[in-house]
Design an enzyme around this catalytic site. Structure first.
Site, short mmCIF file in Angstrom:
data_model
loop_
_atom_site.label_atom_id
_atom_site.label_comp_id
_atom_site.label_asym_id
_atom_site.label_seq_id
_atom_site.Cartn_x
_atom_site.Cartn_y
_atom_site.Cartn_z
N ASP A 1 20.83 25.92 69.12
CA ASP A 1 20.73 27.03 68.18
C ASP A 1 19.41 26.99 67.41
OD1 ASP A 1 21.43 29.40 67.01
OD2 ASP A 1 22.57 28.48 65.38
N SER B 1 20.86 32.27 57.87
CA SER B 1 20.62 31.54 59.11
C SER B 1 19.14 31.43 59.43
CB SER B 1 21.32 32.23 60.28
OG SER B 1 22.64 31.82 60.37
N HIS C 1 20.45 32.24 67.32
CA HIS C 1 21.32 33.42 67.18
C HIS C 1 20.70 34.49 66.29
CE1 HIS C 1 22.86 31.21 63.55
NE2 HIS C 1 23.01 32.43 63.08
#
Length: 480
Positions: free
Chosen positions: A241, A323, A208
């Protein structure tokens, strides 16, 4: 459990500053929306948990897409940084096959946040300087005799940090982390983190984080020393992910971070997280492992598709921009990739972006390493599967094989792994090996911690009686 990908808050689920000042580097040791309506699908994927449910959602038919739409309450990704909108995914019903390309939400205007953060920091520094100046002046005016203060003999930059201390671990690891900026051709994108995977210039991060740049766009990675490199996406796995990018004109002195063994991690072990929360690059936070094997379905809450993981839970502060960054153990080994957070409400300096409440989730490095190697070698992810559609309803009783597959397909693939193992529609899977299965997303998450060809023991209930069967996991290539 449901979380956010450090972006937009989601309701809880039911069940480059300069490098450190000359601190000696210590060597690091070597390791159909899920809702009331069941979704038919082949459960193979990162550990997951149900997402939030929309009250008015229809329960008549499962969503045929893969991955399924986001479960109503899902964790948020942690990629959003200052100056860009958070990039994230949503979770959803399980279809016959997982693999639709990651869909990102419309960018949030984060410039305001970045500016406010900077203003707050500057104001604090100015106030501190003023206070110090006044204090010094008053001290001189009132000093009628000899000074009684004692000064350190060396500056902070010359103080040696013992191996194993947080400062020493960070001094060794920080130079191998990067702040990633990804934007689509239209300029939409966000900020995240990544780390050096090998000497060839491969950087591992979250899907992402780079999703906006997958089909063309701009992608760059900046090291703590300020050196910036253009990069390209080598491969991305929406369901896991995980993504791998490669630096263009990569330097020859790259130092890959040492990968640990996430299976050996214990609750209570110390953790160190590195990232760019709210655009503040090269930020370090510490904590512990709060839990292992936490089923998580991560999403930004925008209605896009979800990623699933059997996560390492940590209380190290993780925020939008963290992230893709490494979660380290006390020796500096990477044990996970920071990916999502749980948030109770909107936060983030009044912009509505979620912030840390001490519940962060990381993809175990053993799984991420396997995925990254597949992406580097083939450009596509490989998922393990059982070949059966399961319900995504929130239950604590297990994962029920649906009576009908997606789009009228068979709920159990003829000749597939589940079929060969004797599983049938209506069976409720309660265990995979020794791991308790309380829902469809949990089953899928656990399956995705395995590799195709692995043999597992399935415990299930049929007609009120408990049974067991051996099953050899099949495989699916790609996210479509």
């Amino acid at each position: 459990m449901s979380t956010e990908n450090e972006g937009t808050a989601v309701p809880p689920a039911p069940s480059a500053p300069p490098p450190p000042a000359d601190a000696p580097a210590a060597s690091a040791p070597q390791g159909a929306h899920p809702g009331s309506a069941p979704a038919a699908g082949d459960p193979y994927g990162p550990p997951a948990s149900q997402a939030h449910h929309d009250p008015g959602e229809s329960t008549s038919a499962p969503d045929p897409s893969w991955p399924p739409p986001p479960p109503p309450s899902t964790p948020a990704y942690g990629a959003g940084g200052a100056g860009h909108g958070a990039a994230g995914q949503g979770g959803g019903g399980w279809g016959a096959g997982w693999g639709a390309a990651h869909q990102q939400p419309a960018p949030k205007n984060g410039r305001g946040r970045g500016g406010l953060v900077a203003a707050v920091l500057v104001a604090a520094l100015v106030a501190g300087g003023l206070g110090g100046g006044l204090g010094y002046t008053l001290a001189r005016e009132n000093d009628s005799g000899g000074s009684t203060t004692v000064s350190a003999g060396t500056t902070g930059g010359n103080v040696k940090r013992d191996p194993g201390t947080v400062a020493a671990v960070v001094a060794a690891a920080l130079p191998s982390t990067v702040t990633i900026e990804a934007a689509s051709s239209s300029g939409e994108g966000g900020t995240g983190t990544g780390f050096v995977f090998d000497k060839q210039g491969h950087i591992v991060t979250n899907n992402h984080v780079v999703a906006e740049a997958v089909d063309g766009g701009n992608l760059s990675a900046t090291f703590p020393d300020g050196k910036k490199y253009e990069a390209e996406v080598v491969g991305n796995a929406q369901g896991y992910d995980v993504a791998v990018i490669k630096l263009k004109n990569a330097p020859s002195d790259l130092k890959p971070l040492t990968l640990g063994n996430s299976d050996d991690v214990a609750v209570g072990d110390s953790t160190i997280a590195i990232g760019a929360p709210f655009g503040l690059s090269d930020t370090v936070t510490t904590g512990i492992i709060s839990a292992k094997n936490r089923p998580v379905a991560s999403s930004d809450g925008s209605g896009s598709k979800a990623s699933y993981m059997s996560a390492l839970q940590t209380d190290a502060s993780i925020n939008p921009g963290n992230s893709g960054g490494p979660l380290l153990d006390a020796q500096g080994n990477v044990i996970g990739i920071n990916s999502a957070i749980q948030s109770t409400s909107n936060g983030g300096f009044g912009t509505g972006q979620a912030g840390s409440i001490g519940l962060g989730f990381a993809i175990p490095i053993n799984q991420a390493k396997y995925v990254a190697q597949e992406l580097i070698e083939n450009g596509k992810p490989v998922y393990a599967k059982i070949g059966a559609s399961v319900s995504l309803e929130d239950t604590t009783n297990g994962a029920k094989i649906t009576e009908q597959g997606v789009g009228g397909t068979e709920p159990v693939d003829p000749g597939g792994p589940a079929d060969k193992a004797g599983l049938k529609p209506g069976d409720v899977i309660t265990k995979l090996d020794e791991r308790v299965i309380d829902s469809g997303p949990t089953l899928i998450g656990e399956i995705w911690t395995h590799k195709p060809g692995d043999e597992v023991t399935i415990t299930y209930e049929r007609g009120g009686k408990e049974r067991t069967t051996e099953l050899t996991l099949g495989s699916r290539v790609g996210d479509s």
